[in-house]
Design a protein around this motif. Sequence first.
Motif, PDB file in Angstrom:
ATOM      1  N   CYS A  31      56.884  93.633  18.519  1.00 59.53           N
ATOM      2  CA  CYS A  31      55.993  92.786  19.356  1.00 59.53           C
ATOM      3  C   CYS A  31      56.087  93.143  20.725  1.00 59.53           C
ATOM      4  O   CYS A  31      57.287  93.189  21.128  1.00 59.53           O
ATOM      5  CB  CYS A  31      56.066  91.417  18.929  1.00 59.53           C
ATOM      6  SG  CYS A  31      55.684  90.683  17.322  1.00 59.53           S
ATOM      7  N   GLU A  33      54.179  92.387  24.681  1.00 55.78           N
ATOM      8  CA  GLU A  33      53.342  91.468  25.536  1.00 55.78           C
ATOM      9  C   GLU A  33      52.503  92.384  26.534  1.00 55.78           C
ATOM     10  O   GLU A  33      53.267  92.723  27.403  1.00 55.78           O
ATOM     11  CB  GLU A  33      54.141  90.410  26.121  1.00 55.78           C
ATOM     12  CG  GLU A  33      54.482  89.252  25.419  1.00 55.78           C
ATOM     13  CD  GLU A  33      54.861  88.005  25.908  1.00 55.78           C
ATOM     14  OE1 GLU A  33      55.708  87.392  25.746  1.00 55.78           O
ATOM     15  OE2 GLU A  33      54.178  87.843  26.852  1.00 55.78           O
ATOM     16  N   ALA A  36      46.386  89.689  28.465  1.00 60.71           N
ATOM     17  CA  ALA A  36      44.855  89.524  27.708  1.00 60.71           C
ATOM     18  C   ALA A  36      44.001  89.809  28.531  1.00 60.71           C
ATOM     19  O   ALA A  36      43.958  89.395  29.755  1.00 60.71           O
ATOM     20  CB  ALA A  36      45.040  88.240  27.025  1.00 60.71           C
ATOM     21  N   CYS A  64      57.702  88.818  12.473  1.00 54.05           N
ATOM     22  CA  CYS A  64      57.396  88.890  14.080  1.00 54.05           C
ATOM     23  C   CYS A  64      58.190  87.899  14.526  1.00 54.05           C
ATOM     24  O   CYS A  64      58.276  86.630  13.952  1.00 54.05           O
ATOM     25  CB  CYS A  64      55.770  88.265  14.230  1.00 54.05           C
ATOM     26  SG  CYS A  64      54.876  89.829  13.863  1.00 54.05           S
ATOM     27  N   LEU A  68      53.503  85.031  15.081  1.00 54.73           N
ATOM     28  CA  LEU A  68      52.164  85.251  15.711  1.00 54.73           C
ATOM     29  C   LEU A  68      51.504  83.917  15.934  1.00 54.73           C
ATOM     30  O   LEU A  68      51.569  83.007  15.311  1.00 54.73           O
ATOM     31  CB  LEU A  68      51.269  86.174  14.756  1.00 54.73           C
ATOM     32  CG  LEU A  68      51.722  87.517  14.626  1.00 54.73           C
ATOM     33  CD1 LEU A  68      50.854  88.249  13.502  1.00 54.73           C
ATOM     34  CD2 LEU A  68      51.659  88.444  16.007  1.00 54.73           C
ATOM     35  N   GLY A  92      43.373  84.754  23.750  1.00 54.19           N
ATOM     36  CA  GLY A  92      44.922  85.273  24.069  1.00 54.19           C
ATOM     37  C   GLY A  92      45.511  85.385  22.630  1.00 54.19           C
ATOM     38  O   GLY A  92      46.158  86.596  22.741  1.00 54.19           O
ATOM     39  N   HIS A  95      43.866  88.665  21.302  1.00 52.63           N
ATOM     40  CA  HIS A  95      44.496  89.804  22.226  1.00 52.63           C
ATOM     41  C   HIS A  95      45.945  90.057  21.632  1.00 52.63           C
ATOM     42  O   HIS A  95      45.968  91.393  21.026  1.00 52.63           O
ATOM     43  CB  HIS A  95      44.542  89.500  23.461  1.00 52.63           C
ATOM     44  CG  HIS A  95      45.204  90.487  24.069  1.00 52.63           C
ATOM     45  ND1 HIS A  95      44.642  91.795  24.870  1.00 52.63           N
ATOM     46  CD2 HIS A  95      46.372  90.601  24.484  1.00 52.63           C
ATOM     47  CE1 HIS A  95      45.640  92.308  25.262  1.00 52.63           C
ATOM     48  NE2 HIS A  95      46.578  92.087  25.083  1.00 52.63           N
ATOM     49  N   ARG A  96      46.448  88.949  21.176  1.00 46.82           N
ATOM     50  CA  ARG A  96      47.890  89.171  20.735  1.00 46.82           C
ATOM     51  C   ARG A  96      47.927  89.902  19.333  1.00 46.82           C
ATOM     52  O   ARG A  96      48.923  90.909  19.175  1.00 46.82           O
ATOM     53  CB  ARG A  96      48.669  87.707  20.760  1.00 46.82           C
ATOM     54  CG  ARG A  96      50.167  88.023  20.447  1.00 46.82           C
ATOM     55  CD  ARG A  96      51.133  87.635  21.387  1.00 46.82           C
ATOM     56  NE  ARG A  96      52.240  88.268  20.894  1.00 46.82           N
ATOM     57  CZ  ARG A  96      53.131  87.588  20.530  1.00 46.82           C
ATOM     58  NH1 ARG A  96      52.883  86.607  19.926  1.00 46.82           N
ATOM     59  NH2 ARG A  96      54.211  88.298  19.733  1.00 46.82           N
ATOM     60  N   ASP A 100      49.056  93.717  20.543  1.00 50.62           N
ATOM     61  CA  ASP A 100      50.597  93.363  20.758  1.00 50.62           C
ATOM     62  C   ASP A 100      51.346  93.556  19.593  1.00 50.62           C
ATOM     63  O   ASP A 100      52.674  93.587  19.900  1.00 50.62           O
ATOM     64  CB  ASP A 100      50.903  92.122  21.500  1.00 50.62           C
ATOM     65  CG  ASP A 100      50.335  92.031  22.959  1.00 50.62           C
ATOM     66  OD1 ASP A 100      50.146  91.120  23.509  1.00 50.62           O
ATOM     67  OD2 ASP A 100      49.885  93.401  23.446  1.00 50.62           O
TER      68      ASP A 100
END
Lengths: 133, 329
Positions: A31, A33, A36, A64, A68, A92, A95-96, A100
């Motif tokens: 994972c 970062e 976003a 994860c 998540l 966000g 996006h993650r 990510d």
Amino acid sequence: MRLLTHNFLKSNVRGTENGYPLTIEATTVRCEESPADREFVLGLLPKVNYPALQAAARQLNPHCDPPLPDLPEDLDPSDAGGNERLDDATVGALHRVLFDVYLVEGWLVCPDTGRKFPVKDGIPNMILHEDEI
Amino acid sequence: MSRPELTGHASLFYNAKEARKYDSSSRMVGIQREITERAIELLKLPSPRGEGGRPSFVLDVGCGSGLSGQVLEEHGLVWVGCDISRDMLNMANERIEQKREAALQGNESSSDADDDMGDSDEESSGPRKKQEPSPGDLLHHDMGSGLPFRDATFDGCISISALQWLCYSNSKDQIPKRRLTRFFSSLYKVLRRGARAVLQFYPETSEHAILISECAAKVGFAGGIVVDYPNSTKAKKHYLVLSFERAYKAPQGLTGAEGALLNEERAGVRVSDKDPKRGGKRHGKAPKKKKGVGKTKEWILHKKETQRKRGRETRKDTKYTGRKRPTRF
């Protein structure tokens, strides 16, 4: 491999009726970062198959750390107007989940035939055997 | 030099050693970048930050060590690449790792600058380092067996110096025409309607070029082959440009007559010291090497550095390196 790519990947083994979406059996997940980008995510959203994304996120979540973020239950990717109204937290989260999370080691399994495609070093091996072409 | 395609399977030619050599050759990197820029130009994608800000999703067939992918990122495009050589893909992974580490270090040292970045309303021109999409995903795959994506996935497709590999068969069940047709028909499906594909390749013969065009046309694509610099052996490049629009006509290739500067740049690519047209009395023959001009100490040190980068055993640089030797007798 990011979940964005997984959303479009399917098995094209000969004779497969529906090789999409591929089930993820994860061994190692990474994972990251990254900031976003709202416009970016909303721009790509219409292409995304949302149920497949939700399923993939669920399959990866156990691996994860931190877990998540929750994705909204219902989302129509093609509803541009509705998407514009999504709040920053949701964007966000999207996006993650899309950008990510990387599947580093594991398997992608065809839902139709059960054919397993190995994933090593973040790269899925989709090379077909001679009899599958 | 014989063509790589004649030596055998692509994954055998592009083994770990060759992959490293390919990726560290500045000449190769430069050429691939140029070709990719031209392919993106021919692709005519809507600007990723244009109306609606909709980013384009592009497929890079035969992405190799990610040289072309890097250029795609610089243009703000999201891409997925596939290649048959695992070693080349490993090089691409290395490049991504380096980029990620550099970004992490950059983020740590410039965390104040981040606050000034603001949101996504960045200017569309200028370097886009911070807003570049994350590096493209890679797939280990053989393009001759079709493309494993769902329909209408991509807004565009490029391929740099890869397509010609489909023209050669490495086993008795590999028939070029069948592999080409399978590749093009699956490309037709995975491209969105209205998308375009630009595939740069090196045809060995005109028959190969015709075979490739015919297979593409048979599955329903319109388009044609754009040839840049047709009169130069080294600079000549073939781009197969494919479109869904029936009335589409491929644009004219570059000829080098676009301006003296371009000519010079092109000349810089293909003309070596051995070009007879560049004057000098030794027409057509190799130029006489004058020690003072050809092999300065600077040149020697630079060359040794290049060899080191390639992993070759090189002597250390000492005060004797490149020193003037005493006359013979």
